[in-house]
Write a protein that holds these residues in place. Structure first.
Motif, PDB file in Angstrom:
ATOM      1  N   GLY A 233      51.738  38.396  28.648  1.00  9.99           N
ATOM      2  CA  GLY A 233      52.437  37.985  29.853  1.00  9.99           C
ATOM      3  C   GLY A 233      51.921  38.728  31.069  1.00  9.99           C
ATOM      4  O   GLY A 233      50.908  39.425  31.028  1.00  9.99           O
ATOM      5  N   SER A 234      52.615  38.581  32.171  1.00  8.19           N
ATOM      6  CA  SER A 234      52.160  39.161  33.427  1.00  8.19           C
ATOM      7  C   SER A 234      52.713  40.561  33.641  1.00  8.19           C
ATOM      8  O   SER A 234      53.705  40.962  33.002  1.00  8.19           O
ATOM      9  N   ILE A 235      52.061  41.299  34.531  1.00  7.23           N
ATOM     10  CA  ILE A 235      52.577  42.606  34.942  1.00  7.23           C
ATOM     11  C   ILE A 235      53.765  42.354  35.866  1.00  7.23           C
ATOM     12  O   ILE A 235      53.623  41.661  36.878  1.00  7.23           O
ATOM     13  N   LEU A 250      48.123  50.474  31.575  1.00 12.60           N
ATOM     14  CA  LEU A 250      48.482  49.212  30.931  1.00 12.60           C
ATOM     15  C   LEU A 250      47.265  48.602  30.256  1.00 12.60           C
ATOM     16  O   LEU A 250      47.276  47.426  29.878  1.00 12.60           O
ATOM     17  N   ASP A 251      46.194  49.377  30.099  1.00 10.23           N
ATOM     18  CA  ASP A 251      44.933  48.860  29.593  1.00 10.23           C
ATOM     19  C   ASP A 251      44.989  48.562  28.100  1.00 10.23           C
ATOM     20  O   ASP A 251      45.863  49.040  27.382  1.00 10.23           O
ATOM     21  N   PRO A 258      47.959  37.068  37.653  1.00  7.89           N
ATOM     22  CA  PRO A 258      47.514  37.948  38.739  1.00  7.89           C
ATOM     23  C   PRO A 258      48.258  39.279  38.743  1.00  7.89           C
ATOM     24  O   PRO A 258      49.393  39.376  38.270  1.00  7.89           O
ATOM     25  N   VAL A 259      47.603  40.297  39.285  1.00  2.47           N
ATOM     26  CA  VAL A 259      48.241  41.602  39.478  1.00  2.47           C
ATOM     27  C   VAL A 259      49.218  41.490  40.648  1.00  2.47           C
ATOM     28  O   VAL A 259      48.882  40.912  41.681  1.00  2.47           O
ATOM     29  N   PRO A 260      50.448  41.993  40.520  1.00 12.36           N
ATOM     30  CA  PRO A 260      51.430  41.876  41.604  1.00 12.36           C
ATOM     31  C   PRO A 260      50.889  42.428  42.921  1.00 12.36           C
ATOM     32  O   PRO A 260      50.262  43.492  42.958  1.00 12.36           O
ATOM     33  N   SER A 261      51.146  41.693  43.989  1.00  8.24           N
ATOM     34  CA  SER A 261      50.608  42.089  45.298  1.00  8.24           C
ATOM     35  C   SER A 261      51.263  43.358  45.821  1.00  8.24           C
ATOM     36  O   SER A 261      50.707  44.020  46.704  1.00  8.24           O
TER      37      SER A 261
END
Length: 956
Positions: A233-235, A250-251, A258-261
């Motif tokens: 899922g997403s961050i 988180l690797d 996408p990475v949260p802005s």
């Protein structure tokens, strides 16, 4: 004579048991529980575990308060077997540390959940397996839960969310599965751990998404380590709300999207690892994350883009790894001029054009890896002394490119501690030569750093700094360590830095069990704090099997005596009975003597203003005779200073150690309360920026505190010029940082947290290297579990430094210390006392400030000794921070942890290393006024600052 009657023998045995019970110090229930543990660990418990009195007979690793067992500390003892459920009998147990015993196996008993007083549960590096018991959620006092490096399986128990006091949660390197639990209407979850600072879950098999509910702006986390799991899922964007974060890993998961802005809201993060996922969208914009040291976003599927602009503005960046991230275009020359840059890895991208490293590159640059790109030209203006790898680029097909850039060489990571100006010696079997060239059997293990902020692994100065930090930690805790050695440097598959550590004993060839137990606990309990750039760590100690044993009391002779007596018949019964009576009499006398000797507060009189008997943790008791001798009978020549509490004397112990002895005036009731407070608080705290309490004396009507001797006196004396030490801008920044670190430790790491309540320049001491040490805890206040947020208490402190909100409401908080520290910061830049001829320093600075002008228009009130006429880099930001600390409302002030971060940042921007030693010697800072030098502990009769509700003026 006929057969010996059986009944009298049984009665005699019963009589013996009763007598032993009377003489024993240990609660019977606790003894039964310990005996059950001993039976489960048969043939592997320490040989001192004999007899029925663990508290009185000195069982290794057993600590007691009165008759109750309160701590079991047995790291690296080679224990084998399982943990018995009978441990629930130790109802007063506060700390259980069985780390580094690989022979401990099986499941953890659910009965541990009955130990409601437990605050530390540390089982690092064992072989426990099975599920983590759900009953752990009943341990409401738990602050440390370290179960890493075991074989636990199953899900993380949601009940852990009930542990509202939890500070440290480490479940890494197990085989945990399932999702990360968060709370709902029927069950708790980890999102409820708003006071936790550490989430260490790496190297498990956790799956599912990272719940957005897990993070919130209320959390205090500094480490989120989820590396090497199966999370998908997403961050969650809520991660960007936890602005206290410093390390994020988180690797090596299956995260996507996408990475949260808002990730760049995490302005305190220094290490960010997002590599080896399935992240998409644009390359994250990390502008504003000015403390970033290491970034690794390799092996993701970001949109094709040119090199982001934030690459070129990250002044703190040491390591940039962006392998296979769809970067294109030319590599900017400006990238290589970042002042702290060490490593750049941009291989397997679409970079092209001409590579120009330029001439203004970083002095620390060691590696540029641009393999497998489309670079077709290379411009070299001078010979490089760095490793440049261009394999797989068109430029390597050209003949004008040096061959060394077009091949990959193997890098050997070699480091080994040097000898300390001596020649290694040949040692007998089982012993090795220490760095001090002494034959000994060291205690060894592996130090593992989970997120170091540097990548230049060949820089030996870092490891020398680590060695110094280890020795300082061991010496602070008065452990018998002669030297330490580091070797076998390696970086593992998930970028953990590993080092082999060997600790050598002091004064003998082998450690005794006490030494190993204490060293192991310092490492397992995270008492040791490495230099910050090494990041979060853990230690895996080896079994130590070469103990230097002293004489041990054994009760075997007693058991033999009973057997002989039982066999001898009725003719010997009378003799045995007489012996038993004599034995009981002497045991009772011995116990009374031991109680008197070991409890210096047996005559503590609460009716004389001294309060209840102090609860101590490790302070040494000195007799009046010892202190009288070491001060030459408290002679005037030994006197360092005096105040309302009494006098301070310099003394020299029989070991040669210099100490400062604070002696109360006879009949000082206020001094009695302060005496108790300082013993209780300082016996718990150990930090290089907090003055160390070595011991105390409560003998012959005397109340004395024995501290480490801090040779350069108070900060006040240095600012006033009385000490002869020159305080330029650099020194003042470092003193500010040291003081802030000491206060941050008291607020955030001490257990319970401590509010100092009297921060001022007279209570900051400077050691031989001008490092700051917070002193004088007579007015300090611990924050109990029931005192959430503030303590309502009588107002005490020093006028000028006192928090006005505390003065008006009588509600004391950590922010009250922050206010006092802000005043101290203004005192440091102006050299003026907080209240001077009716002028208040906070108001004076606020009135004079003009942010549109150079140095905020403060030239007239800055201390000339600070170095006016030179470049005062960072002074404006320093003043901004000070004014934030003295905001009228406590809620508007930063925490001391935030203050530490800001001062570190100011020092870095000023070109200073916040972790460097202050000076090689204080002599290098003595000014021209040396002829006027006054001893730093001299009388403070001229002090007119106005001490409120306390007349103490000496620094201790």
């Amino acid at each position: 004579m006929g057969p010996t009657p059986r009944i009298p023998v049984c009665l005699l045995l019963l009589f013996f048991v009763q007598i032993l019970a009377i003489a024993a110090e240990t609660d019977n229930q606790d003894f039964v529980a310990l005996r059950a543990l001993k039976d489960m660990w048969q043939n592997s418990t320490p040989p001192t575990w004999v007899g029925s009195d663990p508290c009185g007979n000195g069982w290794d690793g057993i600590m007691c308060t009165k008759s109750r067992v309160t701590a079991i500390t047995l790291p690296s003892m080679g224990l084998t077997g399982q943990l018995s459920g009978d441990i629930e009998g130790l109802s007063e147990l506060q700390s259980l540390d069985l780390s580094y015993n690989k022979g401990l196996t099986g499941s953890l008993p659910s009965q541990i959940g009955s130990l409601t007083n437990l605050s530390n549960l540390i089982l690092v590096g064992c072989s426990f397996s099975g599920l983590i018991p759900d009953m752990f959620g009943s341990l409401k006092q738990l602050t440390y839960l370290s179960l890493n490096s075991n074989r636990f399986i199953g899900k993380i128990p949601p009940s852990i969310g009930n542990l509202s006091n939890l500070y440290w949660l480490d479940l890494a390197e197990n085989q945990l599965t399932g999702t990360i639990p968060v709370s709902n209407k029927v069950a708790p979850g980890l999102d409820m751990l708003v006071h936790a600072r550490h989430f260490h879950f790496g190297k498990n098999q956790l799956s599912g998404t990272i719940p957005s509910q897990l993070f919130s702006s209320n959390m205090s986390l500094i480490h989120v380590l989820f590396e090497s799991n199966r999370l998908n899922g997403s961050i969650p964007s809520t991660l960007g709300l936890v602005q206290s974060l410093e390390v994020v890993r988180l690797d090596r998961n299956f995260l996507s999207g996408p990475v949260p802005s808002n990730l760049n809201n995490l302005t305190n993060v220094s290490q960010l690892f997002l590599s080896n996922n399935k992240l998409t969208g644009p390359v994250p914009n990390l502008t504003g994350m000015n403390l970033l040291h290491s970034v690794d976003m390799s092996n993701n599927s970001f949109d094709t883009s040119d090199v982001p602009q934030w690459f070129l503005t990250s002044q703190s960046l040491t390591t940039l790894i962006m392998e296979k991230t769809q970067l294109q275009g030319k590599v900017p020359e400006a990238l290589f001029s970042l002042p702290n840059l060490q490593t750049v890895v941009l291989r397997n991208n679409q970079l092209n054009g001409t590579l120009d490293i330029g001439t203004s590159r970083s002095n620390y640059l060691q590696l540029i890896d641009l393999q497998a790109n489309f670079i077709d030209d290379y411009r070299e203006t001078e010979s490089l002394n760095i490793e440049l790898i261009l394999v797989g680029n068109p430029v390597c097909e050209e003949t004008n490119v040096p061959e060394k850039y077009c091949k990959v060489s193997q890098t050997n990571l070699i480091y080994s501690t040097d000898q300390n100006n001596c020649m290694p010696v040949l040692c007998s079997s089982g012993q090795i030569s220490s760095p001090n060239c002494k034959c000994a059997c060291p205690y060894s293990g592996t130090l593992v750093f989970r997120a170091p902020s540097f990548s230049d692994l060949k820089n030996s100065s870092r490891y020398i700094s680590l060695e110094h930090s280890l020795m300082l930690s061991f010496q602070t805790d008065h452990l018998p360590v002669d030297s330490v050695s580091l070797s076998n440097l390696r970086m593992d598959s998930v970028n953990y830095l590993e080092l082999r550590l060997e600790v050598f004993p002091y004064g003998q060839n082998y450690f005794n069990r006490s030494g190993i137990l204490n060293i192991g606990f310092v490492m397992s309990n995270q008492t040791f704090k490495p230099p910050k750039y090494f990041g979060p760590f853990y230690f895996l100690g080896d079994k130590y099997g070469n103990f230097a044993e002293g004489s041990m009391t054994s009760n075997k002779s007693l058991n033999i005596g009973i057997i002989i007596g039982a066999a001898a018949g009725g003719s010997v019964l009378v003799l045995l009975l007489l012996l038993a009576v004599v034995y009981a009499f002497f045991q009772k006398r011995r116990a009374e003597r031991a109680t008197t000797e070991n409890n210096p507060f047996a005559s503590w009189d609460s009716n004389k203003g001294s309060g209840s008997i102090p609860q101590l943790k490790g302070a040494r008791c000195f007799s009046f005779e010892v202190l009288n001798k070491c001060t030459d009978k408290f002679s005037e020549a030994s006197e360092l200073g005096s105040g309302g509490y009494g006098k301070v004397y310099k003394g020299t112990l029989s070991t040669g150690e210099l100490v400062a002895i604070k002696r109360a005036q006879q009949g000082s009731t206020q001094g009695g309360l302060e005496f108790k407070t300082e013993i209780e608080l300082l016996s718990r705290v150990h930090h290089k920026n907090v003055v160390s309490l070595l011991g105390f004396c409560f003998d012959q009507g005397e109340q004395m505190l024995v501290y480490e001797y801090v040779p350069n006196g108070t900060l006040k004396d240095s600012l006033s010029g009385k000490s002869g030490i020159r305080m330029d801008w650099t020194r003042r920044l470092k003193v500010s940082l040291g003081t802030a670190r000491g206060l941050s430790y008291l607020h955030e790491l001490a257990n319970p947290p401590i509010i100092h309540r009297d921060i001022k320049s007279n209570n900051i001491l400077l050691d031989e290297r001008l490092n700051a040490k917070v002193a004088d805890f007579g007015l300090s206040k611990p924050m109990g579990d029931s005192e959430k947020g503030h303590v309502t208490t009588q107002v005490k402190g020093t006028m000028g430094y006192m928090d006005p909100e505390y003065y008006m409401t009588q509600q004391l908080t950590e922010k009250s210390d922050v206010y006092s520290f802000g005043v101290l910061m203004l005192e440091l830049v102006t050299g003026r006392r907080p209240l001077e001829r009716g002028k208040y320093i906070v108001r004076e600075v606020r009135t004079a400030m003009d942010k549109t002008k150079d140095l905020y228009n403060l030239h007239e009130i800055l201390d000339p000794a600070i170095g006016l006429g030179t470049t005062l880099k960072g002074l404006e930001r320093y003043v901004d921070l000070a004014m934030r600390c003295v905001e009228e409302a406590g809620a508007d002030r930063p925490t001391m942890g935030e203050v530490v971060k800001q001062i570190e940042n100011i020092m870095q921007l000023a070109g200073l290393n916040p972790n460097a030693e202050s000076a090689s010697t204080s002599a290098s800072y003595e000014g021209e006024s040396k002829g006027n030098f006054r001893h730093p502990y001299g009388s403070e009769a001229s002090d007119t600052s106005g001490h409120f509700s306390s007349s103490k003026t000496e620094p201790y």
